[in-house]
Design a protein around this motif. Structure first.
Motif: not given
Lengths: 218, 223
Positions: B54, B58, B119, B136, B139-140, B176, B179-180, B183, B199
């Protein structure tokens, strides 16, 4: 009645000064332009013609002084055509004109008319990278036709154009002025017909400014 | 006028991104490459990959998001399009928002769509593929809109890629971290919704701030 006829926009510039780096390009510039007028900016390279146009377009802040474009406290919409054409290499001429038509909230029909008017109809499917310098200039000039705006600020509109293209631009400018619009154009070479000349080299500047920003005398 | 202008810019940027290749394929290739090289360098042990996967995914997503940023405003600045936008009376805030949103749709969402595949390669559980795509994509959005601030600040700089990284990476920190965390939560079957909310908060903050920061940077660039 078009927007141009309704606006009655005037340009009023008071004691305007512009600076590039540490050089004063011009200062104490005053002028008025009324509907129907074509003002031609003259002066050698580096005398501040482009900077004056960029100030009027709202892209650059003046060093001192003030200006207004519009009637009363209403700002008049304007077209600014810089010396970069803003042509995308990977979009066809037609796609680019259609983009600007949508950008200005106009129909695609006006895009086709503008292309035809600038003599680019046969090049409509050619991507920007396949157009010559003069054709790219013509493509940039189509923006003037897409949206009806009273004030045109043109930075060397006929650069790279052939004789026929030049006539085309002169006709556009004359038509715009006779409809009550104002054109301010920086020019080299032959003058535009019926234009009032504004010589920036006569207004002075081009002398270094001291670090305090005040102009060095003598 | 403002809205039609922004809409036209959005559509144009989408077409530009998908035509003529270039823009979209590099970040996608980088993302896929970074994630598929990880098992080769860490070794194929499933436990190790499950622990690192994960985080690696990320990091790769954040760095891939930085790749298309260098050209986000630079091309328009160089060819005079930005002058034309600024001189048209349409606020540069709208232009910056439209361009960034179009880049996120054309590049950020495809990154989020291939994330679940990567993943699986990193030994993540199949059951959490949907969560991975969701985290994702949100987060993106944070990465792209924060990155746009760096892109605008360095638009006038040749080879400004490194500077964009320096400007954007500190802004990436909240997305960062959370988000991780989301995940890892999704991977272990633990709580993944509260880090996802945080996030999302980072992404919303980025979307709200980025157009204004980018527009003032662009105004300085064309001055």
């Amino acid at each position: 009645m078009t927007n141009v006829e309704r606006s009655g926009a005037v340009i009023a510039i008071d004691a305007l000064a512009a600076q590039r780096g540490v050089r004063m390009l011009f200062e104490g510039l005053n002028f008025r332009a009324v509907p129907g007028e074509v003002v031609e900016l003259r002066g050698p390279n580096g005398s501040g013609k482009s900077t004056l146009l960029r100030i009027m377009a709202g892209l650059t802040r003046p060093y001192a002084g003030s200006f207004s474009i519009g009637s009363g406290d209403q700002d008049a919409p304007r077209h600014y055509l810089g010396h970069a054409d803003g042509v995308k290499p990977n979009e066809t001429a037609l796609e680019q004109v259609c983009f600007w038509a949508r950008f200005f909230g106009q129909s695609e029909a006006s895009a086709h008319l503008a292309l035809e008017r600038m003599g680019l109809k046969s090049r409509a499917r050619v991507p920007g990278r396949g157009l010559s310098a003069g054709q790219r200039r013509r493509l940039a000039l189509t923006r003037l036709l897409l949206d009806d705006r009273p004030v045109w600020l043109l930075d060397e509109p006929v650069s790279a154009l052939d004789a026929e293209g030049r006539v085309c631009v002169e006709t556009l400018i004359a038509e715009h002025a006779s409809a009550g619009g104002i054109v301010v154009a920086a020019m080299h070479g032959p003058s535009l017909a019926g234009a009032r000349l504004l010589d920036l080299s006569a207004i002075g500047g081009n002398s270094p400014v001291s670090s305090s920003g005040a102009r060095v005398s003598g | 006028m403002m809205v039609s202008g922004a809409g036209a810019v959005f559509v144009r940027e989408l077409k530009q991104a998908w035509s003529g290749g270039g823009g979209v394929s590099l970040p996608l290739g980088f993302f896929a490459g970074a994630c598929s090289l990880t098992p080769l360098s860490l070794g194929p042990e499933a436990d190790l990959l499950r622990a690192a996967g994960p985080g690696v995914l990320w990091i790769a997503l954040a760095l891939s998001s930085l790749l298309p940023m260098e050209r986000l405003f630079q091309a328009d600045l160089e060819d005079g399009t930005l002058d034309a936008y600024a001189g048209s009376g349409v606020a540069l805030e709208w232009v910056a928002a439209a361009k960034t949103a179009a880049h996120w749709v054309s590049t950020g969402l495809p990154l989020a769509l291939i994330a679940p595949v990567l993943w699986i390669m990193l030994q993540g559980p199949v059951s959490s593929m949907f969560q991975v795509a969701l985290v994702s994509s949100i987060g993106s959005a944070a990465f792209f809109f924060f990155g746009a601030i760096g892109a605008a600040l360095t638009a006038g700089v040749r080879r400004g890629g490194l500077l964009i990284t320096l400007v954007a990476l500190p802004l990436y920190c909240p997305a960062m971290i959370f988000g991780s965390a989301a995940l890892y939560g999704a991977a272990s079957g633990g709580d993944w919704t509260s880090p996802l909310m945080l996030t999302s908060a980072a992404a919303l903050f980025a979307i709200a701030c980025s157009p204004f920061a980018a527009a003032s940077a662009l105004r300085a660039a064309i001055d």
